[in-house]
Design an enzyme around this catalytic site. Structure first.
Site, PDB file in Angstrom:
ATOM      1  N   PHE A 238      -8.019  -4.181  -0.107  1.00  0.00           N
ATOM      2  CA  PHE A 238      -9.225  -4.607   0.615  1.00  0.00           C
ATOM      3  C   PHE A 238      -9.435  -3.860   1.920  1.00  0.00           C
ATOM      4  O   PHE A 238     -10.137  -4.329   2.806  1.00  0.00           O
ATOM      5  CB  PHE A 238      -9.185  -6.120   0.867  1.00  0.00           C
ATOM      6  CG  PHE A 238      -8.688  -6.920  -0.306  1.00  0.00           C
ATOM      7  CD1 PHE A 238      -9.304  -6.801  -1.543  1.00  0.00           C
ATOM      8  CD2 PHE A 238      -7.594  -7.758  -0.201  1.00  0.00           C
ATOM      9  CE1 PHE A 238      -8.853  -7.505  -2.648  1.00  0.00           C
ATOM     10  CE2 PHE A 238      -7.130  -8.466  -1.303  1.00  0.00           C
ATOM     11  CZ  PHE A 238      -7.754  -8.347  -2.523  1.00  0.00           C
ATOM     12  N   GLY A 466      -6.117  -2.682  -8.041  1.00  0.00           N
ATOM     13  CA  GLY A 466      -6.412  -3.908  -8.766  1.00  0.00           C
ATOM     14  C   GLY A 466      -7.830  -3.916  -9.304  1.00  0.00           C
ATOM     15  O   GLY A 466      -8.312  -4.928  -9.795  1.00  0.00           O
ATOM     16  N   ASN A 640     -17.251   1.175 -17.030  1.00  0.00           N
ATOM     17  CA  ASN A 640     -16.618   0.098 -17.785  1.00  0.00           C
ATOM     18  C   ASN A 640     -17.219  -1.237 -17.330  1.00  0.00           C
ATOM     19  O   ASN A 640     -16.934  -1.720 -16.241  1.00  0.00           O
ATOM     20  CB  ASN A 640     -15.107   0.112 -17.524  1.00  0.00           C
ATOM     21  CG  ASN A 640     -14.363  -0.936 -18.341  1.00  0.00           C
ATOM     22  OD1 ASN A 640     -14.889  -2.013 -18.619  1.00  0.00           O
ATOM     23  ND2 ASN A 640     -13.142  -0.615 -18.720  1.00  0.00           N
ATOM     24  N   THR A 643     -14.538  -4.008 -16.136  1.00  0.00           N
ATOM     25  CA  THR A 643     -13.892  -3.906 -14.825  1.00  0.00           C
ATOM     26  C   THR A 643     -14.930  -3.937 -13.695  1.00  0.00           C
ATOM     27  O   THR A 643     -14.674  -4.496 -12.630  1.00  0.00           O
ATOM     28  CB  THR A 643     -13.027  -2.627 -14.735  1.00  0.00           C
ATOM     29  OG1 THR A 643     -13.838  -1.497 -15.016  1.00  0.00           O
ATOM     30  CG2 THR A 643     -11.863  -2.677 -15.702  1.00  0.00           C
ATOM     31  N   GLU A 714     -17.606  -2.821  -3.274  1.00  0.00           N
ATOM     32  CA  GLU A 714     -17.845  -3.682  -2.119  1.00  0.00           C
ATOM     33  C   GLU A 714     -19.202  -4.363  -2.089  1.00  0.00           C
ATOM     34  O   GLU A 714     -19.378  -5.368  -1.401  1.00  0.00           O
ATOM     35  CB  GLU A 714     -17.612  -2.873  -0.827  1.00  0.00           C
ATOM     36  CG  GLU A 714     -16.136  -2.723  -0.568  1.00  0.00           C
ATOM     37  CD  GLU A 714     -15.784  -1.514   0.289  1.00  0.00           C
ATOM     38  OE1 GLU A 714     -15.492  -1.717   1.454  1.00  0.00           O
ATOM     39  OE2 GLU A 714     -15.787  -0.373  -0.212  1.00  0.00           O
TER      40      GLU A 714
HETATM   41 MO1  MOS Z   1     -12.371  -0.808   1.666  1.00  0.00          MO
HETATM   42  S1  MOS Z   1     -12.652  -1.863   3.384  1.00  0.00           S
HETATM   43  O1  MOS Z   1     -13.469   0.434   1.861  1.00  0.00           O
HETATM   44  O2  MOS Z   1     -10.788  -0.232   1.647  1.00  0.00           O
END
Ligand code: MOS
Length: 747
Positions: A238, A466, A640, A643, A714
């Site tokens: 993240f 992940g 995909n 995912t 994101e």
């Molecule tokens: Mo993400 S905050 O672009 O690793």
């Protein structure tokens, strides 16, 4: 979706290549790698937020049986290479390296690293390191008195927004607040370092093995080839694992000094200050429109929490300024320095906080105008980027809204707040908001090897944090080479592989995928050239492990490659984004941060989404539940759908979490984060999330890259907090301009 293991290729919902290894527990995470004769490290953290260490006594710690070293600012005493903060072009998560002075810059700063033969001895010794502090007053909150706002060097100006706002018929002027948040990936921060013959091998969870390698080489003053960074599996990242966290350097130093491998797993509580976090932010949004709903001024002033030790700014103006057609746009940003560990990238770092305010304000404008909020957004859809005037590489936001509204049942909404009530008295609210995320690209290399049996290996120092990268990069190769997916292997997450980009900014599929595509095409070209020199290659295709010649005849790959020396065809490719020069590409491939876009020379490229939420609120207790979320996205070609959907769904759930639960609370008297564990840092669990519907439009973007994919990861989080806040308003008539929205905000 049907489970499909047989056919690879683009657009197929192939199940995750790494799923079985993870489910069976054979996937090795950083802390699982065994180094012979490993010593274990434990941390001691500062109890005060600012000041100096006035007394330090390590005698009791050193007396613990099995303790090998207690590293403090006194014993470290070593000069290191000059490596800088990641947001200044370096690779470090912080400019400040703990143990290099007696100064305390933030609560939870590492003040000693204790190394022992066993973890138990290291932890016991860490507790026995005796430290007194000369404590000074600290501000960990940007709301503390006496702090000043430092304006950013540049803003965005189109037309005269102040004048247009002053003269407008209908306007909104409101300020929205979002708190600090912590990533809390399930896999804790860790590092395991071993030196051999002056070479460093380090295992850590990483979103950027190439950058980590380059940075550590600089820190330790050794050739880049003498650093090996290994991170094949990452248990959530993240943004927190995208740069070199300070403890990684300390662990490598301890290992070198001790002449023995050292491993550190950072406990959950320590992760709140040993890692990074999403800083708190404040957005003032001013919108003005004609009575008919045409925007005449869009203004956004953002103030973000920064750190005394590192200037960090995550204003979302590059995205918010591009959302709606307005002849007058004015965007400004500022920061407030606080006594905290350096804030860092956290999922949609700029966009997630700024869109909460911006898209809440659009809802407030819709209310002020008496116009449906979906229609208001569609009415103000810009044909081109309102700032640069450039065309979009692709933009199907209106289509996202139309489809999302239909899927959600938006037409059932009675716009009057508090008017939709279930039979049991539960208040029902519908809200919507726009999501967007820049589609940037970074250079990447890849190598693809095709063997006579039709098996194919893809090598790239990219990462699967992940998200499914193992699976999708293989699909790109399978697609070009016409081999079944089960014959494809993907090797990633090691710095010995061909250079890959940072796994951040949602760029992996577009960037590493483009490199894999390029390498696979080179393999295919060689295959064609081998089988039929002189024939028209443009009329040849690959299918089912056969080359199909222009006359329709077929030649088995096994026959063609079997006859070659070595029995394989292998090709390396270096790919760069269209607008990037060669020098920047080389810097990127060498482990530097090198992004192109989202604003290129000819186009502006963003992913878009329309997000909808239904909340249900208890009329007396005011508890808020998210019953349904719908997100419709346009992110270019989807490699995909399985995912990609999971990524977007995860983002939406995190958005709901952000709207209602997540906050790193600050103990302002002591200048520290207060809720540093998963019992008191709340985030959405299954019971907090009702139905989640994700749909991806079939979008063709021929500009962004050869495979046509934009950012997927994101964008899912970006609109959700505002959609939920807008739904809360619709259910109750109460406008909450901060997250998390709590029951007491509705009393
Ligand atoms: Mo993400 S905050 O672009 O690793």
């Amino acid at each position: 979706m049907d489970i499909n293991m047989g056919n690879g290729g683009i657009g197929v919902p192939v199940v995750r290549r790494d799923a079985m290894a993870k489910v069976l527990g054979v996937a090795q995470y950083a802390a699982d790698f065994p180094h012979e004769n490993t010593a274990y490290a434990a941390l001691t953290l500062s109890k005060v937020a600012r000041g100096r260490i006035s007394r330090l006594d390590t005698a009791a710690a050193e007396a613990v049986a099995g303790v090998r070293m207690v590293l403090t600012h006194r014993s470290l005493n070593e000069s290191l290479g000059d490596e800088t903060f990641v947001m200044k072009g370096g690779h470090m998560q912080s400019s400040f390296l703990p143990l290099t002075s007696d100064e305390i810059h933030y609560a939870g700063q590492i003040v000693s690293l204790t190394i022992a033969d066993t973890l138990e001895a290291a932890e016991e010794a860490a507790r026995l390191v005796a430290i007194d502090y000369a404590r000074e007053a600290a501000s960990a909150s940007m709301d503390d008195a006496g702090l000043t706002e430092e304006p950013a060097d540049s803003g965005i100006d189109v037309g005269d927004a102040e004048a247009a706002f002053a003269a407008a018929e209908v306007k909104v002027d409101a300020t929205y607040v979002t708190p600090a948040q912590h990533h809390n990936p399930i896999e804790l921060y860790a590092a395991s370092a071993a030196w051999q013959d002056g070479k460093l091998l380090i295992n850590l969870p990483s979103q950027w093995v190439m950058g980590t390698r380059a940075g550590l080489a600089k820190v330790f003053g050794i050739p880049i080839e003498d650093v090996h960074v290994e991170s094949p599996y990452v248990g959530g990242a993240f943004g927190a694992k995208a740069s070199i966290l300070p403890h990684v350097v300390l662990v490598a130093m301890a290992a070198r000094r001790l002449g023995r491998p050292v491993k550190l797993v950072v406990p959950r509580e320590a992760g709140f200050t040993v890692g990074s976090f999403r800083p708190a932010a404040r957005s003032r949004v001013r919108l003005a429109a004609t009575r008919q709903g045409k925007l005449t001024a869009v203004m956004h002033d953002e103030v973000g929490q920064s750190a005394v030790i590192d200037h960090v700014a995550f204003a979302g103006m590059e995205a918010t300024s591009k959302m709606y057609a307005s002849p007058n746009i004015r965007m400004r940003a500022a920061t407030v320095a606080t006594d905290v560990n350096s804030p860092g990238f956290m999922r949609a770092p700029a966009e997630a906080p700024s869109f909460f305010g911006f898209e809440s304000a659009m809802d407030e404008l819709a209310v002020a105008l008496g116009i449906d909020p979906v229609e208001l957004r569609i009415m103000n859809e810009p044909a081109r980027d309102p700032v640069s005037g450039l065309p979009w590489s692709s933009r199907l936001l209106v289509e996202c809204y139309r489809r999302g509204a239909a899927l959600f049942g938006w037409s059932d909404r009675n716009p009057k707040p508090g008017s939709m009530v279930a039979a049991d008295g539960t208040l029902i609210g519908y809200g919507c908001a726009t999501a967007t995320y820049p589609s940037a690209m970074a250079p990447s290399s890849a190598r693809v090897r095709l063997s006579a049996d039709g098996s194919c290996v893809v090598y790239c120092a990219a990462h699967d944090v992940g998200t499914g990268a193992y699976t999708v990069l293989g699909q790109v190769a399978a697609d070009v080479l016409g081999v079944p997916d089960e014959l494809v292997t993907v090797e990633m997450g090691h710095s010995r592989h061909p250079s890959g980009p940072v796994s951040g900014g949602s760029i992996t599929t577009g960037s590493a995928g483009s490199a894999v595509h390029m390498a696979a095409r080179a393999v295919r070209e060689r295959l064609f050239a081998t089988v039929a020199a002189g024939q028209d290659r443009s009329k040849m295709t690959l299918a089912d492990r056969h080359v199909v010649l222009p006359d329709g005849s077929r030649r088995a790959i096994s026959d063609i490659i079997g006859g070659l020396p070595g029995g394989v065809i292998e090709e390396h490719a270096d790919w760069k984004p269209t607008d990037m020069d060669d020098k920047t590409m080389q810097q990127g491939l060498a482990g530097g941060m090198a992004f192109a876009g989202p604003v290129g020379g000819t186009h502006v490229s963003f992913s878009f989404g329309a997000q909808f939420a239904e909340v249900r609120i208890d009329p007396l207790l005011r508890t808020i539940r998210v019953a349904r979320m719908v997100g419709v996205f346009a992110c270019g070609r989807i490699i995909n759908p399985r995912t990609a959907r999971s990524n977007l769904m995860g983002g939406m759930i995190w958005g709901a979490s952000s709207a209602l639960l997540e906050e790193s609370q600050i103990d302002r008297a002591r200048g520290r984060f207060a809720n540093t564990d998963l019992a008191s840092y709340h985030f959405a669990a299954n019971a907090d999330v009702g139905e989640v519907v994700v749909e991806m439009l079939d979008e063709h973007d021929s500009v962004v890259n050869a495979i046509g994919t934009k950012a997927v990861g994101e964008v899912g989080i970006v609109g959700m907090p505002a959609a939920i806040a807008n739904a809360v308003y619709h259910a109750t008539g109460v406008r909450v301009r901060k997250t998390p929205i709590l029951m007491e905000d509705l009393l």
